[in-house]
Write a protein that holds these residues in place. Sequence first.
Motif, PDB file in Angstrom:
ATOM      1  N   HIS A 140       0.810  -1.226   0.000  1.00 57.65           N
ATOM      2  CA  HIS A 140       0.000   0.000   0.000  1.00 57.65           C
ATOM      3  C   HIS A 140       0.836   1.267   0.000  1.00 57.65           C
ATOM      4  N   THR A 141       2.132   1.167   0.199  1.00 60.38           N
ATOM      5  CA  THR A 141       2.934   2.365   0.444  1.00 60.38           C
ATOM      6  C   THR A 141       3.110   3.213  -0.810  1.00 60.38           C
ATOM      7  N   GLU A 142       3.316   4.504  -0.558  1.00 62.79           N
ATOM      8  CA  GLU A 142       3.586   5.434  -1.657  1.00 62.79           C
ATOM      9  C   GLU A 142       4.897   5.063  -2.354  1.00 62.79           C
ATOM     10  N   ASN A 143       5.804   4.449  -1.614  1.00 61.43           N
ATOM     11  CA  ASN A 143       7.095   4.048  -2.192  1.00 61.43           C
ATOM     12  C   ASN A 143       6.927   3.080  -3.363  1.00 61.43           C
ATOM     13  N   LEU A 144       5.897   2.240  -3.291  1.00 62.30           N
ATOM     14  CA  LEU A 144       5.715   1.194  -4.304  1.00 62.30           C
ATOM     15  C   LEU A 144       4.586   1.513  -5.285  1.00 62.30           C
ATOM     16  N   LYS A 145       4.022   2.726  -5.167  1.00 63.84           N
ATOM     17  CA  LYS A 145       2.830   3.050  -5.956  1.00 63.84           C
ATOM     18  C   LYS A 145       3.091   2.989  -7.463  1.00 63.84           C
ATOM     19  N   TRP A 154      -9.456  -0.551   3.360  1.00 62.91           N
ATOM     20  CA  TRP A 154      -9.284  -1.709   2.468  1.00 62.91           C
ATOM     21  C   TRP A 154      -8.832  -2.930   3.252  1.00 62.91           C
ATOM     22  N   VAL A 155      -7.935  -2.745   4.213  1.00 62.22           N
ATOM     23  CA  VAL A 155      -7.474  -3.850   5.053  1.00 62.22           C
ATOM     24  C   VAL A 155      -8.628  -4.358   5.924  1.00 62.22           C
ATOM     25  N   ALA A 156      -9.408  -3.440   6.471  1.00 62.29           N
ATOM     26  CA  ALA A 156     -10.525  -3.839   7.337  1.00 62.29           C
ATOM     27  C   ALA A 156     -11.524  -4.698   6.574  1.00 62.29           C
ATOM     28  N   GLU A 157     -11.744  -4.364   5.302  1.00 64.69           N
ATOM     29  CA  GLU A 157     -12.666  -5.174   4.505  1.00 64.69           C
ATOM     30  C   GLU A 157     -12.104  -6.565   4.244  1.00 64.69           C
ATOM     31  N   GLN A 158     -10.796  -6.644   4.013  1.00 63.45           N
ATOM     32  CA  GLN A 158     -10.168  -7.931   3.722  1.00 63.45           C
ATOM     33  C   GLN A 158     -10.025  -8.791   4.975  1.00 63.45           C
ATOM     34  N   CYS A 159      -9.875  -8.143   6.120  1.00 68.20           N
ATOM     35  CA  CYS A 159      -9.520  -8.877   7.335  1.00 68.20           C
ATOM     36  C   CYS A 159     -10.271  -8.347   8.553  1.00 68.20           C
ATOM     37  N   ALA A 176      -8.719   3.405  14.983  1.00 69.82           N
ATOM     38  CA  ALA A 176      -8.949   4.686  14.309  1.00 69.82           C
ATOM     39  C   ALA A 176      -8.816   4.458  12.804  1.00 69.82           C
ATOM     40  N   SER A 177      -9.010   5.525  12.029  1.00 72.16           N
ATOM     41  CA  SER A 177      -9.097   5.388  10.565  1.00 72.16           C
ATOM     42  C   SER A 177      -7.849   5.915   9.863  1.00 72.16           C
ATOM     43  N   HIS A 178      -7.388   5.139   8.894  1.00 77.58           N
ATOM     44  CA  HIS A 178      -6.309   5.579   7.997  1.00 77.58           C
ATOM     45  C   HIS A 178      -6.895   5.842   6.596  1.00 77.58           C
ATOM     46  N   GLY A 179      -8.212   6.160   6.560  1.00 78.72           N
ATOM     47  CA  GLY A 179      -8.894   6.307   5.279  1.00 78.72           C
ATOM     48  C   GLY A 179      -9.152   4.955   4.640  1.00 78.72           C
ATOM     49  N   TYR A 180      -9.665   4.975   3.422  1.00 82.00           N
ATOM     50  CA  TYR A 180      -9.991   3.705   2.766  1.00 82.00           C
ATOM     51  C   TYR A 180      -8.928   3.257   1.758  1.00 82.00           C
ATOM     52  N   GLY A 181      -8.590   4.125   0.808  1.00 79.08           N
ATOM     53  CA  GLY A 181      -7.798   3.679  -0.330  1.00 79.08           C
ATOM     54  C   GLY A 181      -6.347   4.129  -0.352  1.00 79.08           C
ATOM     55  N   HIS A 182      -5.875   4.754   0.717  1.00 83.88           N
ATOM     56  CA  HIS A 182      -4.493   5.218   0.847  1.00 83.88           C
ATOM     57  C   HIS A 182      -4.074   6.180  -0.271  1.00 83.88           C
ATOM     58  N   ASP A 183      -5.000   7.044  -0.677  1.00 89.14           N
ATOM     59  CA  ASP A 183      -4.658   8.117  -1.623  1.00 89.14           C
ATOM     60  C   ASP A 183      -4.176   9.329  -0.841  1.00 89.14           C
ATOM     61  N   GLU A 206      -3.986  -4.323  -8.497  1.00 93.50           N
ATOM     62  CA  GLU A 206      -3.110  -5.471  -8.198  1.00 93.50           C
ATOM     63  C   GLU A 206      -3.044  -5.810  -6.706  1.00 93.50           C
ATOM     64  N   TRP A 207      -3.626  -4.955  -5.860  1.00 91.48           N
ATOM     65  CA  TRP A 207      -3.523  -5.178  -4.414  1.00 91.48           C
ATOM     66  C   TRP A 207      -4.021  -6.569  -4.022  1.00 91.48           C
ATOM     67  N   ALA A 208      -5.174  -6.964  -4.567  1.00 93.42           N
ATOM     68  CA  ALA A 208      -5.802  -8.213  -4.135  1.00 93.42           C
ATOM     69  C   ALA A 208      -4.961  -9.432  -4.488  1.00 93.42           C
ATOM     70  N   SER A 209      -4.041  -9.287  -5.453  1.00 91.58           N
ATOM     71  CA  SER A 209      -3.214 -10.432  -5.849  1.00 91.58           C
ATOM     72  C   SER A 209      -1.848 -10.421  -5.155  1.00 91.58           C
ATOM     73  N   CYS A 210      -1.572  -9.407  -4.331  1.00 89.91           N
ATOM     74  CA  CYS A 210      -0.294  -9.345  -3.602  1.00 89.91           C
ATOM     75  C   CYS A 210      -0.336 -10.252  -2.367  1.00 89.91           C
ATOM     76  N   GLU A 211       0.827 -10.676  -1.937  1.00 86.56           N
ATOM     77  CA  GLU A 211       0.910 -11.514  -0.730  1.00 86.56           C
ATOM     78  C   GLU A 211       0.450 -10.713   0.484  1.00 86.56           C
ATOM     79  N   PHE A 212      -0.524 -11.245   1.212  1.00 85.94           N
ATOM     80  CA  PHE A 212      -1.165 -10.539   2.314  1.00 85.94           C
ATOM     81  C   PHE A 212      -0.405 -10.859   3.597  1.00 85.94           C
ATOM     82  N   ARG A 213       0.296  -9.867   4.167  1.00 89.03           N
ATOM     83  CA  ARG A 213       1.169 -10.103   5.318  1.00 89.03           C
ATOM     84  C   ARG A 213       0.792  -9.250   6.532  1.00 89.03           C
ATOM     85  N   VAL A 214      -0.186  -8.371   6.368  1.00 87.70           N
ATOM     86  CA  VAL A 214      -0.488  -7.403   7.417  1.00 87.70           C
ATOM     87  C   VAL A 214      -1.070  -8.056   8.669  1.00 87.70           C
TER      88      VAL A 214
END
Length: 300
Positions: free
Chosen positions: A25-30, A70-75, A90-97, A37-45
Amino acid sequence: MLSASTVSSRATRAALSIDVEDWFHTENLKSAISRDEWASCEFRVERNTMRMLEILDARDSRATFFVLGWVAEQCPRLVRAIAAAGHEVASHGYGHDLIYSLSPSEFRADILRSKQHLEDLTGRQIHGYRAPCFSITEWAIPILREAGFTYDSSVFPTLAHDRYGRLDGVEAGKPVVLLPCGLYEVCISCVRLGKRGIPWGGGGYFRLIPYALWRQGIRVILRSGSPYVFYTHPWEIDPDQPRIHGIKNSNAFRQHVNLSRCESRFTALVRDFSSVPLYDLIEDQRLRPTFNNHESWMCQ
Ligand SMILES: [Zn+2]
């Protein structure tokens, strides 16, 4: 060494926070991983967050977990586990924009989607919000208030990062500020240098600076009477996360530097300083006689 009892008085508290997002999800890898492609990435959180919960529980410390929608919906079970362990969700927003990449209406939809889902999962009011990459902007503040948030924690008052946003009247040395619209701002900690500060609140800086020196910096902040506010991410204690090629060297450095040292440093931080959630910090400040409505408040 600074003992936990030394720093646990109401006036000098440490507040730890964890932004619950995954490595992709990081801006570094955006530039390399799109939203599709998020849903196909290895889920490690989930595993990494559960490890952080264990570390906190071992010291009976409590923290604030800013969970990405997005994480809350997945997990959803992860969100319930955080709440059941006595931490603040608390909230980090939904889509990390980044906020300044959205229109005000897009931002409103993002935070409401996240807040509603987290409240449905926990059965509790969600008080706090943190912007992705601290990308807060002035126009977002009244929207957060209208959405029912009590506080924002999205200002890192340092000049040391190109993505961080700013708010008028919020600067290093004012860790909790009551904004004119009634929203509280809780700043990430810096060692003060004029109106700005040397970043001392977490992230890559926590991985870069030797822990003994980091602890000394926290001691300086707490001795000034200011609370200490720290942040990290579950992916920062995960040195085995996938490596993505083709990103800028600066982004690869920000994502990967000293990942192998972060879990032991986080464990030491939790050992050395008692912690409360950010919302508790606000309640403390509200009780202070020097905290007047609609005035900025500065720890002395
Ligand atoms: Zn984030």
